[in-house]
Design a protein around this motif. Structure first.
Motif, PDB file in Angstrom:
ATOM      1  N   VAL A  89     -54.040 100.863  50.908  1.00  0.00           N
ATOM      2  CA  VAL A  89     -54.010 102.293  50.621  1.00  0.00           C
ATOM      3  C   VAL A  89     -53.255 102.560  49.323  1.00  0.00           C
ATOM      4  O   VAL A  89     -53.662 103.385  48.501  1.00  0.00           O
ATOM      5  N   ALA A  90     -52.148 101.845  49.136  1.00  0.00           N
ATOM      6  CA  ALA A  90     -51.378 102.024  47.905  1.00  0.00           C
ATOM      7  C   ALA A  90     -52.184 101.583  46.691  1.00  0.00           C
ATOM      8  O   ALA A  90     -52.134 102.218  45.627  1.00  0.00           O
TER       9      ALA A  90
ATOM     10  N   ASN B 120     -57.179  99.706  57.157  1.00  0.00           N
ATOM     11  CA  ASN B 120     -56.419  99.339  55.964  1.00  0.00           C
ATOM     12  C   ASN B 120     -54.965  99.025  56.291  1.00  0.00           C
ATOM     13  O   ASN B 120     -54.345  99.690  57.134  1.00  0.00           O
ATOM     14  N   GLN B 121     -54.421  98.040  55.599  1.00  0.00           N
ATOM     15  CA  GLN B 121     -52.983  97.833  55.597  1.00  0.00           C
ATOM     16  C   GLN B 121     -52.365  98.743  54.529  1.00  0.00           C
ATOM     17  O   GLN B 121     -53.070  99.354  53.727  1.00  0.00           O
TER      18      GLN B 121
ATOM     19  N   MET C 111     -49.240 107.790  54.048  1.00  0.00           N
ATOM     20  CA  MET C 111     -50.329 107.231  53.250  1.00  0.00           C
ATOM     21  C   MET C 111     -51.561 108.129  53.305  1.00  0.00           C
ATOM     22  O   MET C 111     -52.211 108.383  52.291  1.00  0.00           O
ATOM     23  N   TYR C 112     -51.912 108.615  54.505  1.00  0.00           N
ATOM     24  CA  TYR C 112     -53.066 109.509  54.629  1.00  0.00           C
ATOM     25  C   TYR C 112     -52.886 110.747  53.752  1.00  0.00           C
ATOM     26  O   TYR C 112     -53.839 111.239  53.145  1.00  0.00           O
ATOM     27  N   GLN C 113     -51.653 111.253  53.707  1.00  0.00           N
ATOM     28  CA  GLN C 113     -51.367 112.477  52.965  1.00  0.00           C
ATOM     29  C   GLN C 113     -51.097 112.222  51.486  1.00  0.00           C
ATOM     30  O   GLN C 113     -50.825 113.147  50.742  1.00  0.00           O
ATOM     31  N   LYS C 114     -51.149 110.948  51.059  1.00  0.00           N
ATOM     32  CA  LYS C 114     -50.834 110.579  49.673  1.00  0.00           C
ATOM     33  C   LYS C 114     -49.427 111.025  49.273  1.00  0.00           C
ATOM     34  O   LYS C 114     -49.159 111.352  48.115  1.00  0.00           O
TER      35      LYS C 114
ATOM     36  N   VAL D 279     -46.758 100.286  45.097  1.00  0.00           N
ATOM     37  CA  VAL D 279     -47.374  98.955  45.090  1.00  0.00           C
ATOM     38  C   VAL D 279     -46.307  97.894  44.846  1.00  0.00           C
ATOM     39  O   VAL D 279     -46.246  96.873  45.542  1.00  0.00           O
ATOM     40  N   ALA D 280     -45.439  98.134  43.864  1.00  0.00           N
ATOM     41  CA  ALA D 280     -44.381  97.169  43.558  1.00  0.00           C
ATOM     42  C   ALA D 280     -43.428  96.997  44.731  1.00  0.00           C
ATOM     43  O   ALA D 280     -43.009  95.871  45.062  1.00  0.00           O
ATOM     44  N   LEU D 281     -43.087  98.103  45.396  1.00  0.00           N
ATOM     45  CA  LEU D 281     -42.168  98.038  46.530  1.00  0.00           C
ATOM     46  C   LEU D 281     -42.771  97.246  47.683  1.00  0.00           C
ATOM     47  O   LEU D 281     -42.100  96.400  48.294  1.00  0.00           O
TER      48      LEU D 281
END
Length: 471
Positions: A296-297, A291-292, A264-267, A306-308
């Protein structure tokens, strides 16, 4: 000077001259007497007809030919007597200089004329390491054909195999392994060739190293594994390859960072999705920013992730929380960062202008009426974005263009105080179309109209254009 891709500082080479060049015997000093006369004359004639390797040595001409990428000219200078190992300016070797041109024919010419493949430069980097850094497989192959030492590490302990694993083709790595390169040879930071390969997502090199016995779960003193490097590369397939090879997804790095949080940090949304799909993610855990995963998503706006996360059970109304990490400023001065009010993913998406994520969260049942402790709702959050679409959608969820936060700031105040950006006028038009008032004072007593009048010219002009035709 050359700057290496994996060396953070310029390669400053020491200045020296080739003081050891011998000279030919001058003709006028030959002793000519008796029978020896003919011998001397014959010797002198041979000097006149055959170029002396010493008398014709011209490193400057060699450097010019190499710099011009002139293979024929380079061969001519070498055949005239200049050594293929003559020291050039800054004590650089001709072979290293040729590698900079990235011309395999030029490198091959020097090797045919006796260039030594293992002569290190002033910083201890061999031609093989320099060639691996450039990633040209043909040049590396020429050096390997000349039996370059595949185990000769650089000053930081990085082996040629490690450098090639990051930059060169997989076939090159396979050949170096066959020549005796060690797949587990670590550099001064404890990083192995597999980690170097993973850091660039070099899938073929990674597969070759794993086949040769590289350890998939080796840990550096800094607590990083090959999986961490693969995630950092931004290549989701690199993480998948290691996970399929048995990488430990429960790895925790500095600050107790998990693999999915690092992604997540690295996108690296693809790697994050892979870890979530395989249930290697705690959906409720908070990262160093509080953040959860869904927060982040939502900020990143990756629709698939986000959907997943929502499908896996992430809470669309989950709140951010205080970070458990002591930041540098806090450690040095005793002042932690200002607290962030608990915020749900919908407001995070709005603040970042992610209209698509806002719609996904709304469809999943997110609370569109949520207000944070400082009075921010979805419309005020969207006013912080640079997206007129996000602001317009927020107003469809909470249709009050004059809502205010705890400081009396309306969306219009926030836009005018936020400075100019390319979407400012479009966002102001959205507020004007939704009937935003310009005469509401904030807690300091200043109205939006006054804020515009006293602000930057560009902001004032955008405000005037947007509200010129408004009631």
């Amino acid at each position: 000077m050359r700057r290496g891709k994996y060396t953070p500082t310029p390669l400053v080479l020491s200045l020296s001259k080739d003081a050891g060049a011998a000279r030919g015997t001058p003709f006028d000093k030959l002793r000519v007497s008796g029978v020896g006369c003919w011998t001397a004359l014959a010797f002198a004639a041979s000097l006149a007809l055959t170029p002396s390797a010493h008398a014709s040595s011209d490193p400057d001409a060699l450097a010019r030919a190499i710099r011009a990428d002139d293979t024929a000219g380079t061969a001519a200078v070498l055949e005239a007597g200049t050594s293929a190992n003559a020291a050039l300016a800054y004590n650089e070797s001709p072979l290293a200089h040729a590698i900079e041109t990235q011309d395999p024919a030029l490198v091959a010419t020097l090797l045919r004329h006796g260039a030594r493949p293992d002569t290190a430069d002033a910083l201890g980097l061999t031609p093989l390491a320099l060639a691996c850094e450039r990633g040209n497989g043909a040049i590396v192959d020429s050096l390997l054909d000349a039996r370059a030492n595949v185990r000769k590490a650089g000053p930081d302990g990085a082996s040629p195999l490690a450098v090639c694993a990051r930059f060169a083709p997989a076939d090159t790595v396979t050949r170096m392994l066959a020549m005796g390169a060690k797949p587990e040879a670590a550099d001064a930071r404890g990083q192995t060739p597999l980690m170097w390969a993973a850091s660039s997502g070099n899938l073929g090199a990674m597969a070759a190293l794993l086949k040769a016995g590289a350890r998939v779960n080796r840990v550096t003193p800094g607590r990083f594994t090959p999986l961490a490097f693969a995630i950092k590369s931004g290549v989701p397939e690199a993480a998948k390859l290691l996970l399929d090879a048995g990488a430990d997804a429960s790895w925790r790095g500095p600050e107790n960072t998990s693999a999915v949080q690092l992604a997540m940090y690295q996108k690296n949304w693809g790697a994050a999705a892979l870890l979530v799909e395989r249930s290697f993610a705690d959906l409720s855990a908070r990262d160093r920013n509080g953040n959860q995963l869904l927060h982040v998503a939502a900020a990143g706006g990756d629709a698939g992730l986000v959907a997943l996360l929502l499908a896996k059970g992430a809470d669309p109304d989950g709140l951010t929380g205080p970070s458990k990490i002591k930041w540098v400023t806090e450690a040095n001065f005793g002042v932690p960062p200002p607290p962030v009010p608990p915020t749900p993913p919908l407001l995070i998406a709005a603040q970042n202008g992610q209209t698509g994520a806002m719609k996904q969260l709304t469809a999943a049942g997110a609370d569109t009426a949520f207000v944070t402790g400082n009075g921010t709702n979805v419309v005020l959050a969207a006013a912080h974005s640079h997206s007129p679409e996000a602001l317009d959608y927020a107003l469809s969820l909470a249709p009050d263009a004059d809502t205010a936060d705890a400081n009396g700031m309306t969306p219009l105040h926030l836009l005018l105080y936020g400075g100019w950006h390319p979407q400012l006028e479009a966002m102001l038009r959205v507020l004007a179309q939704h009937g935003a008032r310009t005469d509401i004072p904030d807690k300091s007593g200043k109205t939006a109209a006054q804020a515009a009048a006293g602000g930057l010219t560009t902001v004032r002009d955008a405000y005037t254009h947007a509200f010129a035709a408004s009631p």
